[in-house]
Design a protein around this motif. Structure first.
Motif, PDB file in Angstrom:
ATOM      1  N   ARG A  82      -8.425  18.036   2.170  1.00  0.00           N
ATOM      2  CA  ARG A  82      -7.721  16.854   1.676  1.00  0.00           C
ATOM      3  C   ARG A  82      -8.616  15.620   1.665  1.00  0.00           C
ATOM      4  O   ARG A  82      -8.154  14.525   1.383  1.00  0.00           O
ATOM      5  CB  ARG A  82      -6.450  16.616   2.517  1.00  0.00           C
TER       6      ARG A  82
ATOM      7  N   ARG B   9      -2.573  10.432 -10.149  1.00  0.00           N
ATOM      8  CA  ARG B   9      -2.371  10.016  -8.751  1.00  0.00           C
ATOM      9  C   ARG B   9      -1.113   9.146  -8.622  1.00  0.00           C
ATOM     10  O   ARG B   9      -0.287   9.365  -7.733  1.00  0.00           O
ATOM     11  CB  ARG B   9      -3.594   9.236  -8.256  1.00  0.00           C
TER      12      ARG B   9
ATOM     13  N   GLU C 196       2.032  10.288  -6.441  1.00  0.00           N
ATOM     14  CA  GLU C 196       2.414   9.521  -5.241  1.00  0.00           C
ATOM     15  C   GLU C 196       3.872   9.053  -5.326  1.00  0.00           C
ATOM     16  O   GLU C 196       4.558   9.010  -4.309  1.00  0.00           O
ATOM     17  CB  GLU C 196       1.458   8.346  -5.033  1.00  0.00           C
TER      18      GLU C 196
ATOM     19  N   GLU D 196       5.807  12.136  -4.393  1.00  0.00           N
ATOM     20  CA  GLU D 196       5.596  12.467  -2.980  1.00  0.00           C
ATOM     21  C   GLU D 196       6.289  11.458  -2.067  1.00  0.00           C
ATOM     22  O   GLU D 196       6.842  11.826  -1.032  1.00  0.00           O
ATOM     23  CB  GLU D 196       4.092  12.532  -2.665  1.00  0.00           C
TER      24      GLU D 196
ATOM     25  N   THR E 219      -0.035  15.326   6.783  1.00  0.00           N
ATOM     26  CA  THR E 219      -0.021  14.878   5.386  1.00  0.00           C
ATOM     27  C   THR E 219       1.017  13.761   5.235  1.00  0.00           C
ATOM     28  O   THR E 219       1.923  13.634   6.058  1.00  0.00           O
ATOM     29  CB  THR E 219       0.340  16.033   4.435  1.00  0.00           C
TER      30      THR E 219
ATOM     31  N   LYS F 158      -2.185  10.089  -1.782  1.00  0.00           N
ATOM     32  CA  LYS F 158      -3.014  11.169  -2.343  1.00  0.00           C
ATOM     33  C   LYS F 158      -4.295  10.612  -2.980  1.00  0.00           C
ATOM     34  O   LYS F 158      -4.570  10.838  -4.173  1.00  0.00           O
ATOM     35  CB  LYS F 158      -2.199  11.965  -3.390  1.00  0.00           C
TER      36      LYS F 158
ATOM     37  N   HIS G  12      -2.059  21.968  -4.420  1.00  0.00           N
ATOM     38  CA  HIS G  12      -1.174  20.800  -4.304  1.00  0.00           C
ATOM     39  C   HIS G  12       0.045  20.957  -5.220  1.00  0.00           C
ATOM     40  O   HIS G  12      -0.090  21.414  -6.358  1.00  0.00           O
ATOM     41  CB  HIS G  12      -1.992  19.553  -4.671  1.00  0.00           C
TER      42      HIS G  12
ATOM     43  N   PRO H 299       2.928  18.374  -5.902  1.00  0.00           N
ATOM     44  CA  PRO H 299       3.724  17.145  -5.789  1.00  0.00           C
ATOM     45  C   PRO H 299       4.978  17.222  -6.666  1.00  0.00           C
ATOM     46  O   PRO H 299       5.027  16.674  -7.758  1.00  0.00           O
ATOM     47  CB  PRO H 299       2.761  16.056  -6.267  1.00  0.00           C
TER      48      PRO H 299
END
Ligand SMILES: Cc1cc2nc3c(=O)[nH]c(=O)nc-3n(C[C@H](O)[C@H](O)[C@H](O)COP(=O)(O)O)c2cc1C
Length: 193
Positions: free
Chosen positions: A8, A54, A58, A61, A82, A86, A141, A143
């Motif tokens: 990560r 991203r 995000e 997420e 986590t 991100k 990943h 999301p």
């Protein structure tokens, strides 16, 4: 394969395009139902598109960590440390987004595919093995929901986002969670001989 780990923290060190091409070639040797190869590997290196991905990831997420995941899920994730942030989606030199085809579209005509989920899962296993073999690292990943990837990458309606993999070199100071894998006896059952 025991040395492969999800990473990560990525370095922004460049990776030759040919290496990514060969990794995708390796993944596409995977078996698939009736050999339909129901996958597309979208490769993103453009900083502006990575930024869009991203931001959208995000947002999803943030919502998942704050409102969608139940207590058990959050407890299971706690050892991995986590959260909704991100940064790696902009730092890793490449994002590979695997799309699963629910049917094939050939000259406007629909053709069936079979066991697309299983086929894409196997192809992603090959992809991760090839990434590791090349000395690179990745994160598997998800999301979710990942519909934003279809929109940003302008994918056709027969393709659904399956996995999002940042790919690159691990950062020099990269740490990974101290996890243990199940033992052979725990993951296998041998029928009496
Ligand atoms: C289908 C799938 C989805 C995953 N989704 C995420 C994710 O969204 N974010 C994340 O940080 N890790 C994700 N992971 C990574 C797992 O947490 C990781 O594989 C697991 O902790 C084992 O660690 P290892 O990959 O280093 O062996 C996912 C893994 C799989 C197989």
């Amino acid at each position: 394969m025991e040395e492969r780990r999800s990473v990560r923290n990525f370095s922004d060190r460049p990776v030759p395009k040919e290496v990514i091409e060969n990794i995708i070639r390796a993944a596409s040797t995977a078996p698939s139902g009736a050999h339909k190869q129901p996958w597309t590997f979208c490769v993103v290196s453009n900083p502006e598109i990575k930024k869009q991905i991203r931001k959208a990831a995000e947002e999803e997420e943030y919502e998942s960590y704050k409102n969608r995941m139940n207590e058990e899920w959050l407890k299971d994730l706690a050892p991995l440390q986590t959260d909704w942030k991100k940064e790696f989606l902009e730092i890793a030199p490449y994002l590979i987004i695997v799309f699963k085809k629910s049917y094939e579209l050939k000259e406007g005509k629909k053709e069936a595919v079979y066991y697309a989920l299983e086929s894409c899962g196997i192809a992603c296993g090959f992809l991760l093995a090839a990434i590791h073999h090349a000395g690179l690292a990745a994160l598997t990943h998800t999301p979710s929901p990942m519909n934003f990837l279809s929109r940003i990458l302008n994918r056709p309606s027969n393709e659904k986002p399956f996995l999002l993999l940042p790919v690159g070199y691990a950062a020099e100071n990269c740490l990974v969670p101290d996890i243990k894998r199940k033992k052979l006896e725990e993951v296998s059952e041998w029928s009496p001989s």
